[in-house]
Design a protein around this motif. Sequence first.
Motif, short mmCIF file in Angstrom:
data_model
loop_
_atom_site.label_atom_id
_atom_site.label_comp_id
_atom_site.label_asym_id
_atom_site.label_seq_id
_atom_site.Cartn_x
_atom_site.Cartn_y
_atom_site.Cartn_z
N ALA A 1 -4.36 41.64 -7.32
CA ALA A 1 -4.46 40.18 -7.42
C ALA A 1 -3.26 39.52 -6.76
CB ALA A 1 -4.54 39.77 -8.89
N LEU A 2 -3.50 38.44 -6.05
CA LEU A 2 -2.44 37.67 -5.40
C LEU A 2 -1.93 36.61 -6.36
CD1 LEU A 2 -0.86 37.16 -2.78
CD2 LEU A 2 -2.77 35.76 -1.99
N SER A 3 -0.60 36.53 -6.50
CA SER A 3 -0.04 35.82 -7.66
C SER A 3 0.61 34.47 -7.35
CB SER A 3 1.03 36.71 -8.31
OG SER A 3 2.12 36.92 -7.41
N ASP A 4 0.58 34.01 -6.09
CA ASP A 4 1.44 32.86 -5.80
C ASP A 4 0.73 31.65 -5.21
OD1 ASP A 4 0.93 34.00 -3.29
OD2 ASP A 4 2.86 33.34 -2.49
N VAL A 5 -0.56 31.49 -5.44
CA VAL A 5 -1.24 30.30 -4.92
C VAL A 5 -0.78 29.06 -5.69
CG1 VAL A 5 -3.48 29.16 -4.67
CG2 VAL A 5 -3.19 31.54 -3.98
N TYR A 6 -0.51 29.21 -6.99
CA TYR A 6 -0.01 28.10 -7.80
C TYR A 6 1.37 28.40 -8.38
CZ TYR A 6 -5.01 27.18 -7.63
OH TYR A 6 -6.30 26.98 -7.19
N GLY A 7 2.04 29.40 -7.85
CA GLY A 7 3.30 29.83 -8.43
C GLY A 7 3.06 30.87 -9.51
N LEU A 8 4.06 31.68 -9.78
CA LEU A 8 3.89 32.80 -10.70
C LEU A 8 3.59 32.37 -12.12
CD1 LEU A 8 3.92 35.82 -11.25
CD2 LEU A 8 6.41 35.69 -11.51
N ASP A 9 4.27 31.35 -12.62
CA ASP A 9 4.06 30.95 -14.01
C ASP A 9 2.61 30.54 -14.25
OD1 ASP A 9 6.68 31.47 -14.61
OD2 ASP A 9 7.35 29.39 -14.36
N ALA A 10 2.03 29.76 -13.33
CA ALA A 10 0.64 29.34 -13.47
C ALA A 10 -0.29 30.53 -13.34
CB ALA A 10 0.30 28.28 -12.43
N GLN B 1 -13.33 18.82 0.64
CA GLN B 1 -12.25 18.48 -0.28
C GLN B 1 -10.96 19.18 0.14
OE1 GLN B 1 -13.31 18.94 -4.48
NE2 GLN B 1 -15.46 19.05 -3.91
N PRO B 2 -9.81 18.54 -0.07
CA PRO B 2 -8.55 19.22 0.24
C PRO B 2 -8.33 20.40 -0.68
CG PRO B 2 -8.13 17.16 -0.92
CD PRO B 2 -9.60 17.18 -0.60
N VAL B 3 -7.71 21.46 -0.15
CA VAL B 3 -7.28 22.60 -0.96
C VAL B 3 -5.82 22.87 -0.58
CG1 VAL B 3 -9.58 23.58 -1.14
CG2 VAL B 3 -8.08 24.31 0.72
N ALA B 4 -5.09 23.51 -1.48
CA ALA B 4 -3.66 23.68 -1.24
C ALA B 4 -3.15 24.95 -1.90
CB ALA B 4 -2.89 22.47 -1.76
N LYS B 5 -2.05 25.42 -1.37
CA LYS B 5 -1.28 26.51 -1.95
C LYS B 5 0.05 25.95 -2.41
CE LYS B 5 1.35 30.51 -0.29
NZ LYS B 5 1.77 31.21 0.92
N LEU B 6 0.44 26.24 -3.64
CA LEU B 6 1.71 25.77 -4.19
C LEU B 6 2.53 26.99 -4.57
CD1 LEU B 6 0.32 22.94 -6.50
CD2 LEU B 6 1.24 22.70 -4.19
N SER B 7 3.05 27.67 -3.57
CA SER B 7 3.70 28.96 -3.80
C SER B 7 5.11 28.78 -4.34
CB SER B 7 3.73 29.78 -2.51
OG SER B 7 4.74 29.30 -1.64
N ASP B 8 5.76 29.93 -4.62
CA ASP B 8 7.14 29.91 -5.11
C ASP B 8 8.15 29.73 -3.98
OD1 ASP B 8 6.71 30.37 -7.98
OD2 ASP B 8 5.86 32.27 -7.31
N SER B 9 7.68 29.62 -2.73
CA SER B 9 8.54 29.28 -1.59
C SER B 9 8.01 27.98 -1.01
CB SER B 9 8.50 30.39 -0.53
OG SER B 9 9.04 31.59 -1.03
N PRO B 10 8.66 26.83 -1.28
CA PRO B 10 8.11 25.53 -0.89
C PRO B 10 7.78 25.42 0.60
CG PRO B 10 9.93 25.23 -2.41
CD PRO B 10 9.88 26.68 -2.08
#
Length: 393
Positions: free
Chosen positions: A252-261, A360-369
């Motif tokens: 599983a990939l863990s950083d589309v919304y950041g690790l905590d999410a 619709q817009p989609v986004a990645k909110l990773s742990d590296s801005p």
Amino acid sequence: MIVRSLLDTDLYKFSMMQVVLHHYPAAQVEYRFKCRNPGIDLVPYIGEIRAELEALCSLRFTPEELDYLRSWRYIKSDFVDFLGLFQLNAKYVDIAPSQTAEGEIEIRIVGPWLHTILFEVPLLAIVNEVYFRNTQPGLDLAQGRARLRAKIALLRADPEYADCRIADYGTRRRFSREWHEEVVRTLRDGLGEQLAGTSNVWLAWKLGLTPLGTLAHEYLQAHQALGPRLRDSQRVALETWAKEYRGDLGIALSDVYGLDAFLRDFDMYFCKLFDGTRHDSGDPFAWGEKVLAHYQANRVDPRSKILVFSDALDMPRVMQLYRHFRGRCQLAFGVGTNLTNDVGPTPLQIVIKMVRCNGQPVAKLSDSPGKNMCDDPAYVTYLRQVFDIPPEA
């Protein structure tokens, strides 16, 4: 002709494409290109890039290539039959000078997800090779070969690292197709079993290696617009993946919304269901410690799980991570640009990312801005609220 086979791409494109065929065949998407290096002028090469795009779109899967894909246990026969009819179409791709930034180019890919998903990796490889063959004509690769030999020697020199295995993840940003093949062949011959495989399907087939990969950010991003409640989109994406592959391809990939999410959604069910998780942004040591603690908190033995590290790795960083985590879990390392484009000139940091799905817009909110990419700031703000992610500093 730079790309000569539709297999000359990363495995996760095929694994995601099969899910799209079976679950989201009508989805419409948009991808956009970005070069993160300042001052790179790609405009003079638009004509060459377009010509290579047309050549790419002339390719079809050969019977031998289809037989190779059919031999994988997790690839379904109907998907291979579909690929037998498949051909990329340049009408979905627009390449032009940027209207807002001098010297930059815009690449937009708009169309059905099923018919555009295979553009990203070969197009990035094309942009790289066109740029370097124009700016570095006749480059002596002796320096690149010496650096490659040194990396192999570094990993082989100490018996402490005998079980440390790396994989080639460098298709998108390679110096050239020929150099990529030389690198992987040299790694195979020099590392033996310490080379776990390659993400490049064509090279895996040609060189007798294991093709590696599962899913990419676009897969989880698309689920933001594919029907479920936005807050549930990450869980639905993982559930759909597990339903399709029934235990195969379980990283599983863990950083589309950041690790905590991610960890809030990756509960005991998913901890047990998936073989492991992949790191692709943020501090890898802090990430690994959090993931291992999360497994323990969910009564899962971390030693039974795989941590895959794939963010901007070089050999010293691989060895540091191996020393830090060995014995506490299973480890895998995917090394990209540092293997396939370490020949002297500064590599291009280029990406093609999904920015819209079904309008619709989609986004990645990773742990590296710096890795975030979205054309709708209001949507990014909303996404942060939904997933309880603090604003960027």
